[in-house]
Design an enzyme around this catalytic site. Structure first.
Site, mmCIF file in Angstrom:
data_model
loop_
_atom_site.group_PDB
_atom_site.id
_atom_site.type_symbol
_atom_site.label_atom_id
_atom_site.label_comp_id
_atom_site.label_asym_id
_atom_site.label_seq_id
_atom_site.Cartn_x
_atom_site.Cartn_y
_atom_site.Cartn_z
ATOM 1 N N HIS A 148 -44.745 -54.999 -65.789
ATOM 2 C CA HIS A 148 -45.810 -54.012 -65.956
ATOM 3 C C HIS A 148 -46.682 -54.016 -64.702
ATOM 4 O O HIS A 148 -47.019 -52.958 -64.184
ATOM 5 C CB HIS A 148 -46.627 -54.340 -67.203
ATOM 6 C CG HIS A 148 -47.646 -53.303 -67.550
ATOM 7 N ND1 HIS A 148 -47.320 -51.976 -67.750
ATOM 8 C CD2 HIS A 148 -48.995 -53.395 -67.737
ATOM 9 C CE1 HIS A 148 -48.424 -51.295 -68.040
ATOM 10 N NE2 HIS A 148 -49.439 -52.126 -68.038
ATOM 11 N N HIS A 172 -50.078 -46.584 -60.933
ATOM 12 C CA HIS A 172 -49.876 -46.753 -62.374
ATOM 13 C C HIS A 172 -49.770 -45.382 -63.032
ATOM 14 O O HIS A 172 -50.747 -44.642 -63.100
ATOM 15 C CB HIS A 172 -51.046 -47.541 -62.947
ATOM 16 C CG HIS A 172 -50.855 -47.993 -64.360
ATOM 17 N ND1 HIS A 172 -49.788 -47.604 -65.125
ATOM 18 C CD2 HIS A 172 -51.620 -48.809 -65.155
ATOM 19 C CE1 HIS A 172 -49.894 -48.156 -66.326
ATOM 20 N NE2 HIS A 172 -50.981 -48.896 -66.361
#
Length: 406
Positions: A302, A336
């Site tokens: 992530h 992101h």
């Protein structure tokens, strides 16, 4: 449903690395960060973003169609079109009742909402567009995709914050296991780089403020990371049962062999300090795949570039995956992508397994000494036949996919 083998037969991307799988893959493998000062955020405390370059919705979708769609839907349709063509499928001839759509996003169409709020404020309610709701509602991401391609099977949008794209792929896999569909268009799309949303992230202290060196602002796992850079884009995968894909002679790009999900049940924005939730998701995904932690040779993390998230995830990865897989975060290049991140990174995971090449973690100059993981700082050849892809979101929502080579 455990152990179902699902083939990835088509891939489509729209990312800050470029429009299409080829440009996007080249960008992440080249470690070329897309972060830059954003003119649309001129008056903001934080002005950095990762925009999709050269995205012309009118050219790609037609002027009339583009004007009736929010940017998050435009991205998805372009990515889905590429994925369907890659899969060798023709929507004009498929059985639409057996084709599902499961897509993820965190917010829907905030750009349309903000634009129409200005209209309401400046010109009054009679001037607000009748397309406001059809353009901004999150479910329209899947609804418009179904209309575009004649997919009349199960149709839904999932929202698990920044885990949404991965959750959508896991949910699509379940639909195939239950024989609800033969083909599912799965993934995620997001277009949240708007003045209001970005101001909110800045006020939370979540964003990097490294404006003196924008291209180095997103730096996952680096000791000097100071926050994420918001990106936009979409990733769509065509999923089929592997036996069905091989029976029709499709080229299998990779396989989704495991999925796990969990909730931290801890805090609305901070991950569990010991990484209990993401570890639980990883364990569940590996169990679903019938794999051992030692089987994992690569983790697409992530890795948002925030101080707490990266440390927590690294702690969980090193605790569970003791064989020391090579870790990377492509967010050093793309920023992101929020609700689309898990889908885009699933595509990158498929490409890693397919090509035997782990992209670098861009801007990694000095690994945080508190982390006991091996992070790829350069493109690295690897026999990554089993890849684990993590996604985590606000609310403590976690999703992990296990991707295998074809």
């Amino acid at each position: 449903m455990s152990g179902i083998d699902v083939a990835v037969t088509g891939l489509g991307l729209v990312t800050p690395g470029g429009v299409g799988v080829g440009p996007s893959w080249a960008a992440v493998c080249g470690g070329r960060s897309a972060a830059a000062v954003d003119p649309a955020l001129e008056d903001h405390v934080v002005r950095l973003s990762c925009r999709v370059p050269g995205f012309d919705a009118e050219e790609l979708l037609g002027a009339r169609r583009a004007h009736r769609l929010d940017r998050f839907v435009q991205f998805a349709l372009v990515a889905a079109r590429e994925a369907i063509a890659d899969a060798g499928l023709d929507p004009a001839t498929w059985d639409g009742a057996r084709v599902g759509v499961v897509l993820g996003c965190a917010d829907g169409g905030p750009g349309t909402v903000e634009e129409q709020h200005h209209v309401l404020r400046d010109r009054g309610p009679a001037k607000v567009s009748p397309l406001l709701l059809p353009m901004q509602l999150p479910n329209m991401l899947a609804g418009q995709t179904a209309m575009e391609f004649g997919a009349t099977g199960p149709n839904l949008v999932v929202a698990t914050a920044c885990a949404s794209g991965a959750t959508a792929i896991g949910t699509a896999r379940d639909l195939l296991a239950l024989d609800r569909c033969d083909v599912v268009l799965a993934g995620g799309s997001e277009a949240m780089i708007t003045p209001l949303v970005m101001a909110g992230f800045a006020q939370m202290g979540a964003l990097s403020r490294r404006e003196d060196e924008p291209a180095a602002a997103s730096r996952p796992f680096d000791a000097d990371r100071d926050g994420f850079v918001a990106g936009e884009g979409a990733g769509v995968l065509v999923l089929e049962r592997t036996a069905d894909a091989r029976a029709r002679g499709a080229a299998v790009r990779g396989r989704v062999v495991g999925y796990g999900a969990s909730a931290d049940a801890h805090h609305m924005t901070r991950p569990h300090p010991e990484g209990a939730g993401v570890e639980q998701a990883m364990r569940a995904a590996l169990a679903d795949a019938g794999a051992d932690p030692a089987d994992v040779r690569h983790v697409n993390a992530h890795g948002t570039s925030t101080p707490l998230n990266d440390l927590v995830e690294a702690t969980a990865v090193s605790r569970l995956l003791t064989a020391g897989p090579l870790v990377t975060s492509t967010k050093g290049v793309t920023g992101h992508l929020l609700g689309a991140a898990g889908a885009v990174e699933a595509v990158f995971s498929v490409l890693t397994a397919e090509h035997g090449l782990v992209p670098p973690t861009a801007n990694l100059r000095r690994l945080d000494p508190r982390m006991d993981i091996e992070v790829a700082a350069a493109p690295t050849g690897a026999h990554a036949e089993l890849v684990l892809s993590n996604s985590c979101g606000f609310g403590g929502q976690n999703a992990t996919l296990v991707i295998a080579a074809a």
